[in-house]
Scaffold this motif. Structure first.
Motif, short mmCIF file in Angstrom:
data_model
loop_
_atom_site.label_atom_id
_atom_site.label_comp_id
_atom_site.label_asym_id
_atom_site.label_seq_id
_atom_site.Cartn_x
_atom_site.Cartn_y
_atom_site.Cartn_z
N CYS A 331 44.11 29.94 34.99
CA CYS A 331 45.57 31.07 35.33
C CYS A 331 45.97 31.71 34.42
O CYS A 331 47.13 31.75 34.77
CB CYS A 331 45.55 29.99 36.78
SG CYS A 331 45.05 29.52 37.78
N ASP A 332 45.59 31.71 33.07
CA ASP A 332 46.50 32.23 32.32
C ASP A 332 45.89 34.46 32.50
O ASP A 332 46.85 35.00 31.57
CB ASP A 332 46.30 31.72 30.77
CG ASP A 332 44.73 32.00 30.42
OD1 ASP A 332 43.92 33.00 31.28
OD2 ASP A 332 44.75 32.61 29.00
N GLY A 333 45.47 34.48 33.51
CA GLY A 333 45.36 35.66 33.59
C GLY A 333 43.89 36.20 32.41
O GLY A 333 43.49 37.81 32.94
N TYR A 334 43.37 35.43 31.60
CA TYR A 334 41.65 35.79 31.19
C TYR A 334 40.78 34.81 30.86
O TYR A 334 41.14 33.64 31.29
CB TYR A 334 42.42 36.05 29.11
CG TYR A 334 43.64 36.90 29.22
CD1 TYR A 334 43.41 38.13 28.93
CD2 TYR A 334 45.00 36.84 28.92
CE1 TYR A 334 44.30 39.17 28.91
CE2 TYR A 334 46.12 37.75 28.84
CZ TYR A 334 45.62 38.47 28.55
OH TYR A 334 46.65 39.94 28.46
N GLU A 345 39.61 30.88 35.85
CA GLU A 345 40.66 31.95 36.93
C GLU A 345 39.96 32.06 38.07
O GLU A 345 40.75 32.68 38.94
CB GLU A 345 40.91 33.35 36.43
CG GLU A 345 41.09 33.84 34.91
CD GLU A 345 42.77 33.38 34.71
OE1 GLU A 345 43.21 33.63 35.41
OE2 GLU A 345 42.29 32.57 33.51
N CYS A 348 43.30 30.98 41.17
CA CYS A 348 43.74 31.47 40.44
C CYS A 348 44.53 32.03 42.15
O CYS A 348 46.10 31.78 42.36
CB CYS A 348 44.56 31.71 39.51
SG CYS A 348 43.27 30.97 38.43
N ASN A 349 44.15 33.07 42.72
CA ASN A 349 44.85 33.71 43.43
C ASN A 349 44.85 33.00 44.91
O ASN A 349 45.78 33.75 45.82
CB ASN A 349 44.01 35.34 43.36
CG ASN A 349 44.21 36.00 42.68
OD1 ASN A 349 44.96 36.36 41.82
ND2 ASN A 349 43.50 36.61 42.43
#
Length: 426
Positions: A331-334, A345, A348-349
């Motif tokens: 979940c670091d955006g990448y 990822e 993560c939402n």
């Protein structure tokens, strides 16, 4: 008799020469000494004829080796090269593959050589014609973590250097607007010894097209090779990332725990617009430290759809393991997993949506409560305003000129309690 003596002399000479060759082997191990010297037999005196000496250098798996010649004087070469007295220098990888670095002769001192591999070999051969002093040099075994990357262009921001950790982002100088001209930036990506490095290019727009590689080029090298004399090129990129359609072409995996990225330009790219997604110039790379483990043995995060084939000696896929990456990358955006795997990822939402739903519910409840309080307060205010208005009308009526001829009205007093003086009505 003379013939027999000649035969005996030849046999004895051949035996002695063979014995001499068998003894001309030298071993240098880092466990015994990290530093030391080596030289040709009988240096600084002239070496013997018909020699074949082998110098073996053996370091630990994580060590490098530097060989430096301080004196070098052999028979001069022919026009076709070193065919008489010469020195062959080779590097040997951790798996035993041998690569010739160079053959040297004459009296020109070879440049100092740094081998990222822990083993090397020198073979010294001479003929029976001309004898010279030979050579003298030194060796130095050193941990690979002490070896920096090749030098990058100075005074350029974000141009090369050492990158360590468990993962991150690397961008070209000036990204996402431009990149400078006439620069060479070299990054060394280094992780723990037991891990490897996975690289994924997510954005790239260099100068022109594939035909313009001399103007701007991004290259990925194995970190245990030398860019100068034995480069192991893994990937090379020019132009736009769209030219590399397969996901395998957009990614790379190191053989060990080191990787080199080199960005070299001769032409500059002009500044683009503010729309970063469409007009980004340069490159943006995600890199990840990975370990290949069974799902039950990974103590960090397991990439569900990322698997690596553990090849055996015959290159057969003997075992398949999962990518194991650090939990901090989740979940670091990448996307840090391989290929089309976004398992780090994907979910993560979900907590974010749940949190937004809960916050929305609380906000709605607060609004309803506030609205009810507001309505209640408004009704109370209207009631008080109505009572106040009625009282004002009664006071005005009492002071009106026609009020004396009317019967008083007291809304809050029962009619039976009102007394009227009849004499006042006469």
């Amino acid at each position: 008799m003379n013939c027999l003596a000649g035969i005996i002399y030849y046999v004895i000479s051949s035996f002695l020469h063979t014995a001499a060759l068998s003894k001309c082997i030298f071993q240098f191990q880092s466990e015994q000494s990290e530093r030391g010297n080596f030289s040709s037999p009988m240096f600084p005196n002239n070496y013997s004829e018909s020699l074949e000496c082998i110098y073996n250098f053996q370091g630990k798996d994580h060590e490098t080796l530097r060989l430096t010649f301080h004196h070098f004087d052999l028979e001069a070469p022919f026009k076709k090269g070193c065919l008489t007295d010469y020195v062959d220098v080779s590097t040997i990888t951790i798996v035993g593959s041998k690569f010739l670095v160079g053959r040297f002769c004459g009296n020109d001192i070879p440049n100092s050589m740094l081998f990222m591999n822990p083993r090397a070999e020198i073979i010294f051969k001479t003929n029976h014609v001309i004898h010279s002093k030979g050579f003298h040099g030194s060796y130095h075994f050193q941990d690979e973590k002490m070896i920096p990357p090749p030098k990058s262009t100075m005074n350029v921001s974000n141009c090369g250097g050492i990158v360590t950790g468990v993962g991150g982002i690397i961008v070209s100088p000036g990204y996402p607007y431009y990149f400078p001209k006439n620069i060479e930036c070299i990054w060394l990506l280094r992780v723990d010894y037991h891990m490897r490095i996975y690289v994924r290019i997510i954005k790239m727009q260099l100068y022109g097209s594939i035909a313009n590689c001399p103007e701007a080029e991004l290259a990925i090298y194995d970190g245990y090779s030398s860019i100068s004399f034995n480069p192991n090129l893994m990937q090379k990129y020019c132009g736009d990332l769209r030219y590399y359609k397969n996901i395998e072409e957009q990614t790379a995996l190191s053989a060990r725990n080191r990787l080199l990225l080199r960005f070299k330009t001769s032409a500059a790219q002009i500044m683009k617009g503010e729309d970063l997604d469409k007009n980004a110039v340069g490159f943006k790379i995600i890199w990840t430290a990975v370990e290949f483990q069974d799902e039950g043995k990974c103590k960090e995060f397991v990439c569900k759809d990322s698997r690596y084939c553990m090849s055996s000696l015959d290159n057969a896929c003997s075992e398949v393991r999962n990518y194991c990456i650090d939990k901090s990358l989740v979940c670091d955006g990448y996307p840090n997993c391989s290929n089309e795997d976004y398992s780090d990822e994907d979910r993560c939402n979900i907590p974010l949506l749940a949190g937004c739903g809960a916050a929305g519910g609380i906000l709605l409840l607060s609004f309803l409560i506030g609205f009810c309080l507001y309505r209640r307060q408004s009704n109370l205010h209207e009631h008080l305003s109505h009572s106040h208005s009625l009282n004002m009308q009664l006071r005005q009526l009492e002071h009106s000129p026609s009020y004396s001829g009317r019967t008083p009205f007291y809304p809050d007093i029962p009619p039976s309690s009102i007394r009227v003086d009849k004499r006042s009505l006469r």
